[in-house]
Design a protein around this motif. Sequence first.
Motif, PDB file in Angstrom:
ATOM      1  N   PHE A 177     -26.734  49.864  -3.813  1.00 60.22           N
ATOM      2  CA  PHE A 177     -27.793  49.527  -2.831  1.00 60.22           C
ATOM      3  C   PHE A 177     -27.873  50.995  -1.841  1.00 60.22           C
ATOM      4  O   PHE A 177     -26.996  51.758  -1.545  1.00 60.22           O
ATOM      5  CB  PHE A 177     -27.321  48.731  -1.831  1.00 60.22           C
ATOM      6  CG  PHE A 177     -27.025  47.376  -2.466  1.00 60.22           C
ATOM      7  CD1 PHE A 177     -28.184  46.376  -2.916  1.00 60.22           C
ATOM      8  CD2 PHE A 177     -25.957  47.003  -3.275  1.00 60.22           C
ATOM      9  CE1 PHE A 177     -28.054  45.301  -3.596  1.00 60.22           C
ATOM     10  CE2 PHE A 177     -25.792  45.836  -4.059  1.00 60.22           C
ATOM     11  CZ  PHE A 177     -26.791  44.903  -4.072  1.00 60.22           C
TER      12      PHE A 177
ATOM     13  N   GLY B 146     -30.217  47.166  -6.698  1.00 63.07           N
ATOM     14  CA  GLY B 146     -30.229  46.082  -7.759  1.00 63.07           C
ATOM     15  C   GLY B 146     -29.340  46.553  -8.822  1.00 63.07           C
ATOM     16  O   GLY B 146     -28.707  47.732  -8.661  1.00 63.07           O
ATOM     17  N   PRO B 147     -29.292  46.088  -9.726  1.00 62.14           N
ATOM     18  CA  PRO B 147     -28.396  46.183 -10.914  1.00 62.14           C
ATOM     19  C   PRO B 147     -28.674  47.529 -11.728  1.00 62.14           C
ATOM     20  O   PRO B 147     -29.696  47.799 -11.925  1.00 62.14           O
ATOM     21  CB  PRO B 147     -28.428  44.806 -11.725  1.00 62.14           C
ATOM     22  CG  PRO B 147     -29.867  44.428 -11.558  1.00 62.14           C
ATOM     23  CD  PRO B 147     -30.204  44.806 -10.242  1.00 62.14           C
ATOM     24  N   THR B 148     -27.524  48.033 -12.109  1.00 65.10           N
ATOM     25  CA  THR B 148     -27.459  49.329 -12.858  1.00 65.10           C
ATOM     26  C   THR B 148     -26.571  49.129 -14.183  1.00 65.10           C
ATOM     27  O   THR B 148     -25.560  48.368 -14.020  1.00 65.10           O
ATOM     28  CB  THR B 148     -26.771  50.382 -12.294  1.00 65.10           C
ATOM     29  OG1 THR B 148     -27.797  50.729 -10.899  1.00 65.10           O
ATOM     30  CG2 THR B 148     -26.893  51.702 -12.905  1.00 65.10           C
TER      31      THR B 148
ATOM     32  N   ASP C 206     -27.217  40.488  -0.660  1.00 65.15           N
ATOM     33  CA  ASP C 206     -28.297  41.047  -1.300  1.00 65.15           C
ATOM     34  C   ASP C 206     -29.462  40.099  -1.227  1.00 65.15           C
ATOM     35  O   ASP C 206     -29.886  39.258  -1.773  1.00 65.15           O
ATOM     36  CB  ASP C 206     -27.773  41.110  -2.788  1.00 65.15           C
ATOM     37  CG  ASP C 206     -28.915  41.687  -3.621  1.00 65.15           C
ATOM     38  OD1 ASP C 206     -29.882  42.000  -3.128  1.00 65.15           O
ATOM     39  OD2 ASP C 206     -28.518  41.754  -4.999  1.00 65.15           O
TER      40      ASP C 206
ATOM     41  N   THR D 180     -32.370  40.286  -2.607  1.00 68.02           N
ATOM     42  CA  THR D 180     -33.086  39.839  -3.626  1.00 68.02           C
ATOM     43  C   THR D 180     -32.229  39.023  -4.750  1.00 68.02           C
ATOM     44  O   THR D 180     -32.837  38.309  -5.581  1.00 68.02           O
ATOM     45  CB  THR D 180     -33.401  41.139  -4.610  1.00 68.02           C
ATOM     46  OG1 THR D 180     -32.149  41.782  -4.997  1.00 68.02           O
ATOM     47  CG2 THR D 180     -33.986  41.929  -3.610  1.00 68.02           C
ATOM     48  N   ASP D 181     -31.199  38.643  -4.430  1.00 65.15           N
ATOM     49  CA  ASP D 181     -30.310  37.882  -5.621  1.00 65.15           C
ATOM     50  C   ASP D 181     -29.145  37.379  -4.669  1.00 65.15           C
ATOM     51  O   ASP D 181     -28.006  37.906  -4.776  1.00 65.15           O
ATOM     52  CB  ASP D 181     -29.793  38.709  -6.661  1.00 65.15           C
ATOM     53  CG  ASP D 181     -29.067  37.870  -7.958  1.00 65.15           C
ATOM     54  OD1 ASP D 181     -29.146  36.543  -7.756  1.00 65.15           O
ATOM     55  OD2 ASP D 181     -29.033  38.558  -8.901  1.00 65.15           O
TER      56      ASP D 181
ATOM     57  N   ARG E 160     -32.484  48.535   0.063  1.00 65.41           N
ATOM     58  CA  ARG E 160     -33.064  48.244  -1.244  1.00 65.41           C
ATOM     59  C   ARG E 160     -32.007  48.828  -2.429  1.00 65.41           C
ATOM     60  O   ARG E 160     -31.028  49.267  -2.131  1.00 65.41           O
ATOM     61  CB  ARG E 160     -34.232  49.199  -1.450  1.00 65.41           C
ATOM     62  CG  ARG E 160     -33.839  50.855  -1.542  1.00 65.41           C
ATOM     63  CD  ARG E 160     -34.892  51.697  -1.873  1.00 65.41           C
ATOM     64  NE  ARG E 160     -34.757  53.131  -2.085  1.00 65.41           N
ATOM     65  CZ  ARG E 160     -35.446  54.232  -2.081  1.00 65.41           C
ATOM     66  NH1 ARG E 160     -36.824  53.843  -1.856  1.00 65.41           N
ATOM     67  NH2 ARG E 160     -34.927  55.249  -2.097  1.00 65.41           N
TER      68      ARG E 160
ATOM     69  N   ARG F 254     -24.305  46.912  -9.351  1.00 62.53           N
ATOM     70  CA  ARG F 254     -25.211  47.062  -8.384  1.00 62.53           C
ATOM     71  C   ARG F 254     -25.107  48.288  -7.320  1.00 62.53           C
ATOM     72  O   ARG F 254     -23.998  48.457  -6.938  1.00 62.53           O
ATOM     73  CB  ARG F 254     -25.379  45.830  -7.593  1.00 62.53           C
ATOM     74  CG  ARG F 254     -26.306  44.633  -8.591  1.00 62.53           C
ATOM     75  CD  ARG F 254     -25.795  43.286  -8.150  1.00 62.53           C
ATOM     76  NE  ARG F 254     -26.882  42.394  -8.973  1.00 62.53           N
ATOM     77  CZ  ARG F 254     -26.505  42.150 -10.155  1.00 62.53           C
ATOM     78  NH1 ARG F 254     -25.348  42.501 -10.837  1.00 62.53           N
ATOM     79  NH2 ARG F 254     -27.182  41.181 -10.789  1.00 62.53           N
TER      80      ARG F 254
ATOM     81  N   TYR G 232     -27.745  34.761 -16.250  1.00 66.45           N
ATOM     82  CA  TYR G 232     -29.077  35.308 -16.374  1.00 66.45           C
ATOM     83  C   TYR G 232     -29.831  35.269 -17.648  1.00 66.45           C
ATOM     84  O   TYR G 232     -29.146  35.646 -18.637  1.00 66.45           O
ATOM     85  CB  TYR G 232     -29.123  36.855 -15.797  1.00 66.45           C
ATOM     86  CG  TYR G 232     -28.542  37.056 -14.430  1.00 66.45           C
ATOM     87  CD1 TYR G 232     -29.430  37.165 -13.260  1.00 66.45           C
ATOM     88  CD2 TYR G 232     -27.203  36.958 -14.168  1.00 66.45           C
ATOM     89  CE1 TYR G 232     -28.956  37.401 -12.039  1.00 66.45           C
ATOM     90  CE2 TYR G 232     -26.870  36.848 -12.949  1.00 66.45           C
ATOM     91  CZ  TYR G 232     -27.546  37.226 -11.767  1.00 66.45           C
ATOM     92  OH  TYR G 232     -27.275  37.486 -10.563  1.00 66.45           O
TER      93      TYR G 232
END
Length: 211
Positions: free
Chosen positions: A48, A20-22, A81, A83-84, A18, A46, A117
């Motif tokens: 993880f 994502g971006p920070t 990743d 999710t992306d 799990r 990102r 994005y």
Amino acid sequence: MDDFHEVRFPLDVALGSRGGPTRRTEIVTLASGREHRNARWAHSRRRFEAGLGVRTLDALDAVIAFFEERRGRLIGFRLHDRTDWKSGKPSAGPAPGDQALGVGDGARVAFQLVKTYGGAHDPYVRTIAKPVAGSVRVAVAGTALVEGAGFSVDTTTGLVTLAAPPAPGAAVTAGFAFDVPVRFDTDTLEIDLRAFAAGAVPEIPLLEIVP
């Protein structure tokens, strides 16, 4: 010794991770209650947690071996990743018109892969440095090119080189799948097999390497 290995983190473990971006935002609250917000980072980064994907002793063994070969935080590597990882929508395969790379000027032949994005207000453009080999599709002015004859791509940097410079004003677009360049965010893997057998998840933090 190289500081990056062009290998993927074990895929079965990556699919269970799990993250994502920070971003890092500095917020100052004034005496009036109003806020001043300032972006400390120009690009997101990102993070993880891959420990969630370790479900068997064999998977744990593979991660330990991978960690040792990377020398902990020293050497970077690729991560899928889940999710992306595509230039377009998750439900569709990469198409040559997915992302705008630039516009021809009659001389330029090198274009960096990017993913944009948003778009309504202030779109964010992310550099894609680790495309998946064989997945890149490129088009000039809407006409798809053939890899090898019309273009080449460096899968270690994400740089696309066209065989001929596009005409001035011609749009260069691309579609692709990609990995995230990451490194371990720890030099220590603490593994307790008794806890693992009881269902406890080991901590395996990964951090994106910003190009």
